[in-house]
Design an enzyme around this catalytic site. Structure first.
Site, PDB file in Angstrom:
ATOM      1  N   ASP A  32       0.866  -1.169   0.000  1.00 23.46           N
ATOM      2  CA  ASP A  32       0.000   0.000   0.000  1.00 23.46           C
ATOM      3  C   ASP A  32       0.908   1.225   0.000  1.00 23.46           C
ATOM      4  O   ASP A  32       1.820   1.326   0.822  1.00 23.46           O
ATOM      5  CB  ASP A  32      -0.853  -0.027   1.274  1.00 23.46           C
ATOM      6  CG  ASP A  32      -2.225   0.549   1.070  1.00 23.46           C
ATOM      7  OD1 ASP A  32      -2.315   1.660   0.515  1.00 23.46           O
ATOM      8  OD2 ASP A  32      -3.203  -0.103   1.472  1.00 23.46           O
ATOM      9  N   ASP A  56      -2.866   4.865  -2.264  1.00 21.10           N
ATOM     10  CA  ASP A  56      -3.841   5.471  -1.372  1.00 21.10           C
ATOM     11  C   ASP A  56      -4.127   6.936  -1.711  1.00 21.10           C
ATOM     12  O   ASP A  56      -3.196   7.717  -1.932  1.00 21.10           O
ATOM     13  CB  ASP A  56      -3.247   5.401   0.051  1.00 21.10           C
ATOM     14  CG  ASP A  56      -4.227   5.772   1.129  1.00 21.10           C
ATOM     15  OD1 ASP A  56      -5.128   4.963   1.388  1.00 21.10           O
ATOM     16  OD2 ASP A  56      -4.095   6.872   1.708  1.00 21.10           O
ATOM     17  N   GLU A 103      -6.364   4.344  -5.793  1.00 26.45           N
ATOM     18  CA  GLU A 103      -7.589   4.742  -5.098  1.00 26.45           C
ATOM     19  C   GLU A 103      -7.805   6.191  -5.516  1.00 26.45           C
ATOM     20  O   GLU A 103      -7.216   7.101  -4.951  1.00 26.45           O
ATOM     21  CB  GLU A 103      -7.443   4.635  -3.579  1.00 26.45           C
ATOM     22  CG  GLU A 103      -8.781   4.889  -2.894  1.00 26.45           C
ATOM     23  CD  GLU A 103      -8.666   5.281  -1.423  1.00 26.45           C
ATOM     24  OE1 GLU A 103      -9.565   4.942  -0.655  1.00 26.45           O
ATOM     25  OE2 GLU A 103      -7.691   5.946  -1.030  1.00 26.45           O
ATOM     26  N   HIS A 162     -11.293  -2.507   3.201  1.00 23.70           N
ATOM     27  CA  HIS A 162     -11.191  -2.218   4.633  1.00 23.70           C
ATOM     28  C   HIS A 162     -11.886  -0.921   5.041  1.00 23.70           C
ATOM     29  O   HIS A 162     -11.852  -0.557   6.213  1.00 23.70           O
ATOM     30  CB  HIS A 162      -9.713  -2.154   5.009  1.00 23.70           C
ATOM     31  CG  HIS A 162      -9.035  -0.996   4.323  1.00 23.70           C
ATOM     32  ND1 HIS A 162      -8.822  -0.981   2.959  1.00 23.70           N
ATOM     33  CD2 HIS A 162      -8.577   0.184   4.787  1.00 23.70           C
ATOM     34  CE1 HIS A 162      -8.252   0.163   2.620  1.00 23.70           C
ATOM     35  NE2 HIS A 162      -8.094   0.888   3.707  1.00 23.70           N
ATOM     36  N   ASP A 163     -12.451  -0.198   4.070  1.00 26.22           N
ATOM     37  CA  ASP A 163     -13.143   1.059   4.381  1.00 26.22           C
ATOM     38  C   ASP A 163     -14.657   0.923   4.278  1.00 26.22           C
ATOM     39  O   ASP A 163     -15.381   1.899   4.436  1.00 26.22           O
ATOM     40  CB  ASP A 163     -12.715   2.161   3.390  1.00 26.22           C
ATOM     41  CG  ASP A 163     -11.265   2.571   3.553  1.00 26.22           C
ATOM     42  OD1 ASP A 163     -10.741   2.492   4.689  1.00 26.22           O
ATOM     43  OD2 ASP A 163     -10.655   2.966   2.546  1.00 26.22           O
TER      44      ASP A 163
HETATM   45  C1  GLC Z   1      -7.701   5.663   2.118  1.00 28.01           C
HETATM   46  C2  GLC Z   1      -7.625   4.379   2.915  1.00 28.01           C
HETATM   47  C3  GLC Z   1      -8.206   4.636   4.274  1.00 28.01           C
HETATM   48  C4  GLC Z   1      -7.383   5.704   4.945  1.00 28.01           C
HETATM   49  C5  GLC Z   1      -7.304   6.970   4.084  1.00 28.01           C
HETATM   50  C6  GLC Z   1      -6.224   7.882   4.566  1.00 28.01           C
HETATM   51  O1  GLC Z   1      -9.005   6.048   1.842  1.00 28.01           O
HETATM   52  O2  GLC Z   1      -8.240   3.339   2.239  1.00 28.01           O
HETATM   53  O3  GLC Z   1      -8.233   3.476   5.057  1.00 28.01           O
HETATM   54  O4  GLC Z   1      -7.954   6.023   6.180  1.00 28.01           O
HETATM   55  O5  GLC Z   1      -7.004   6.686   2.747  1.00 28.01           O
HETATM   56  O6  GLC Z   1      -4.968   7.335   4.322  1.00 28.01           O
END
Ligand code: GLC
Ligand code: CA
Length: 562
Positions: free
Chosen positions: A100, A202, A259, A334-335
C-alpha cells in the site's frame, strides 16, 4: 494468447488487512508470520497477487495509513526479515506481493514532520504545508475528511497551522516541493527493487491542492466546506502523477491500482488508458450505491434498487471501455461495510446463497477481481452496542460529531454502526473456536458474533459453501479460454430481463460467456431461453456440460459458456 496484454490482466487479487488476518504469536494482532502460514490457503483460492494494507512503522492512529517510517516494518507485524521471507514464500507459490503506497500524507510522528515542527528553518519544513495567519484563525474553512478543520495549530508557534486532508495525525506532504517528490520516488524504487510487484495507491487524487487556499461557501452548519472541492483531482494533479509514474512504476513494469476518487469519465483515459499513470483504478461506483454522496460516505441510504445498481455497473463499464483502460472490480475493502449486509436488504437472506450470487455478479466483469479477506466466506457486519467496541478513527470522530449535533447516544451509535469501517476489520474466521483460529489471545478488535458456519474450516468441508464457490471461480477465471474471452471480448448488458436480474454477455467472434444473477429472494421467469455449457451454478457450486435455462430461483446465479 495475445502477448501485448499486461502481465496482470488475468490475475485474481486478494486484499489482506494484516492486523486481522492471522496472529502467529498470540498477542491478538495479525502479523507477517501469520500471513506466511496462510499462503497455501490463498493458493487454493487461485490468488495471484496479494495486496497488503500498510505494515510500515506507524503509531496506528489510522491503522497504518499514518506512516512514520516508509522503509521499516512495524514491530507489531514483524521484521524486515519476516517480510523478505514472505516475498520468497509467495514467489515459490507464484504469487506476488503488492504494498500500500500512502504518499498524500505521513504520520505526525514521521521524523520529517517532527523536524519540521521543531525547527522552522529545517529543510523538512517545506515537505509539509504550513500557513501563518495574522488574525490567529485557521487559514480557511476547509473540512477534513475525518471531520473538523483541515488545519491544526503548530505547538509553540501561535497563529501557525499545518494542513491535513484526513486526521490531524496525518499531515499532508507538500508535493509542490521537488525535493520531497524525489525522496518519495527513491523510496518507491527501493521497494520495487526489493521485488514487490507493485502498489495499491492510497488517496492519490489528493496530492494536488488549489494554491489559492481560499475559503468556500459552507456546505453544512459547522461553517466548513469539504476539502475535496479544493484538494482532490484538481488541475495540476496530472503533472504530478505523470512524473510519479515515469520515475517509478513504469521503470519496473509494476502493477498499480489507484484509489482515485473524484475522477470523471473524461479523466479516465489519462489515468488508466494505454499509457495511463496507473494500471487500473478501483471502480467504487457500485460499491457506493448505498451512499447519497461519496464525500459523506459514512452516511448510508437504503433506497437504491437493483435496477439502479445495474445501471451503475454498466455505466461504469461503458466509461472504462471508452477510456481504453481496465477496472479493478471490488465488492469490499477495509473502508466499507461487508457486501452481504450492504446489498442484501432483508437480513433473513444475508446468507451463503446471496453471497455467492454477489460474487458471480462481479467476478467476470471486464477488469480484474479483488477479493477482500473474509468476503470469500460470506462474513457480515454486526451491531456494536458500545462506543468502546469501535476502533476506527473516522467512526469515533463521526460519533462525536453526531453527539455534538444533538443526536442521542443510541442514534449516534446506529449512524456509525451502519457504515463503520470496523465492519470489515474484524478478525478473519478460520474455524469456530473462541477467537476463530485467528489468535489464542483476545483480538485487538471485537469479533463478529456469527462465526458458526462462516469460517474456513467448516466451509472447506461444505461443498455448497461460499468458500468453495470462490475457489471454483478462481479456477474458472484462470482457464485460458475463459480468461481470453474476458480480456479480448466485448461486454454487452442483457436488456430484456426482469428488474431483479443482472445479466451480461462477453463475446469474442467465436465464443461467449453469459452471466445471469438473480438479486431477489423470489424465483423469476426469463423471457428468453439460455443454453450452453454451465461453468458454475451458485446453488450447487457445480458445472455441467449443457443446460437450457428459462428461470432462476431466488439468489441464483449462473455462468454459461458458448
Ligand atoms: C484511504 C484508505 C483509508 C485511509 C485513508 C487515509 O481512503 O483506504 O483506510 O484512512 O485513505 O490514508
Ligand atoms: Ca501477532
Amino acid at each position: 494468447m495475445n502477448t501485448n496484454i499486461p502481465w496482470w490482466k488475468n490475475d485474481t487479487f486478494y486484499q489482506i488487512y494484516p492486523r486481522s488476518f492471522q496472529d502467529s504469536n498470540n498477542d491478538g494482532i495479525g502479523d507477517i508470520q501469520g500471513i506466511i502460514s496462510r499462503l497455501d490457503y490463498l493458493q487454493d483460492l487461485h490468488v495471484d497477487d496479494i495486496w497488503l494494507s500498510p505494515i510500515y512503522q506507524s503509531p496506528m492512529f489510522d491503522m497504518g495509513y499514518d506512516i512514520s517510517d516508509y522503509q521499516a516494518i512495524d514491530p507489531i507485524f514483524g521484521t524486515m526479515d519476516d517480510f523478505d521471507e514472505l516475498l520468497t514464500e509467495s514467489k515459490k507459490r507464484n504469487m506476488n506481493i503488492i504494498m500500500d503506497l500512502v504518499v498524500n500524507h505521513t504520520s505526525d510522528q514521521h521524523k520529517w514532520f517532527q523536524e519540521a515542527i521543531s525547527n522552522p528553518n529545517s529543510k523538512y519544513r517545506d515537505y509539509y504545508i504550513f500557513k501563518t495567519t495574522s488574525d490567529g484563525k485557521e487559514p480557511n474553512n476547509w473540512r477534513a475528511i475525518f471531520g473538523g478543520s483541515t488545519w491544526d495549530p503548530v505547538p509553540n508557534e501561535p497563529g501557525t497551522y499545518y494542513f491535513h486532508t484526513f486526521a490531524k495525525q496525518q499531515p499532508d506532504l507538500n508535493w509542490e516541493n521537488p525535493k520531497l517528490r524525489k525522496e518519495i520516488y527513491q523510496m518507491i524504487n527501493w521497494w520495487l527493487g526489493k521485488g514487490i510487484a507493485g502498489f495499491r495507491i492510497d488517496a492519490i487524487t489528493h496530492i494536488k491542492k488549489d494554491l489559492d487556499w481560499k475559503s468556500l461557501p459552507p456546505d453544512a452548519e459547522d461553517g466548513l466546506a469539504s476539502v475535496v472541492k479544493k484538494g482532490r483531482n484538481r488541475p495540476g494533479v496530472q503533472e504530478f502523477l505523470n512524473e510519479l509514474s515515469n520515475e517509478t512504476f513504469k521503470k519496473y513494469d509494476a502493477v498499480t491500482i489507484g484509489e482515485a476518487y473524484g475522477l470523471t469519465d473524461r479523466d479516465l483515459p489519462k489515468f488508466v488508458g494505454k499509457d495511463g499513470y496507473f494500471s487500473m483504478v478501483f471502480d467504487f461506483n457500485y460499491m457506493n450505491i448505498d451512499v447519497l454522496d461519496v464525500d459523506e460516505w459514512f452516511r448510508g441510504q437504503n433506497n437504491w434498487t437493483v435496477k439502479e445498481l445495474k445501471k451503475v455497473i454498466f455505466k461504469s463499464q461503458n466509461e472504462i471501455k471508452q477510456s481504453g483502460g481496465w477496472y479493478a472490480n471490488v465488492l469490499e475493502n477495509h473502508d466499507q461495510p461487508r457486501v452481504l449486509s450492504k446489498l442484501i436488504k432483508n437480513k433473513e437472506y444475508q446468507n451463503a446463497n446471496a453471497a455467492k450470487a454477489l460474487g458471480i455478479m462481479y467476478y467476470f466483469l471486464p477488469g480484474v477481481p479483488f477479493i477482500y479477506q473474509g468476503q470469500e466466506l460470506g462474513m457480515k457486519n454486526f451491531e456494536r452496542e458500545f462506543l468502546e467496541d469501535f476502533d476506527d478513527i473516522s467512526s469515533i470522530n463521526n460519533y462525536n460529531l453526531a453527539i455534538e449535533n444533538g443526536y442521542s447516544n443510541e442514534e449516534s451509535l446506529s449512524i456509525i454502526n451502519n457504515k463503520s469501517r470496523d465492519n470489515a476489520r474484524t478478525p478473519m474466521q478460520w474455524n469456530n473456536s473462541i477467537y476463530a483460529g485467528f489468535s489464542e489471545h483476545k483480538p485487538w478488535l471485537k469479533m463478529s458474533d456469527e462465526i458458526d458456519g462462516i469460517n474456513v474450516l467448516e466451509e472447506s468441508s461444505d461443498n455448497l459453501s461460499v468458500l468453495k464457490m470462490y475457489q471454483k471461480l478462481g479456477e474458472i477465471r484462470h482457464d485460458e479460454i475463459i480468461s481470453s474471452i474476458i480480456t479480448e471480448g466485448d461486454l454487452h448488458e442483457i436488456y430484456n430481463l426482469p428488474d431483479s436480474i443482472i445479466g451480461y454477455e462477453i463475446k469474442t467472434e467465436t465464443q461467449s460467456l453469459i452471466v445471469l444473477v438473480n438479486l431477489s429472494e423470489n424465483p423469476v421467469e426469463l423471457s428468453n431461453e439460455y443454453n450452453g455449457c454451465l461453468l458454475i451454478n451458485s446453488l450447487t457450486n457445480k458445472s455441467s456440460d449443457h443446460i437450457t435455462i428459462s428461470n432462476l430461483s431466488g439468489y441464483q446465479a449462473l455462468v454459461i459458456c458458448k
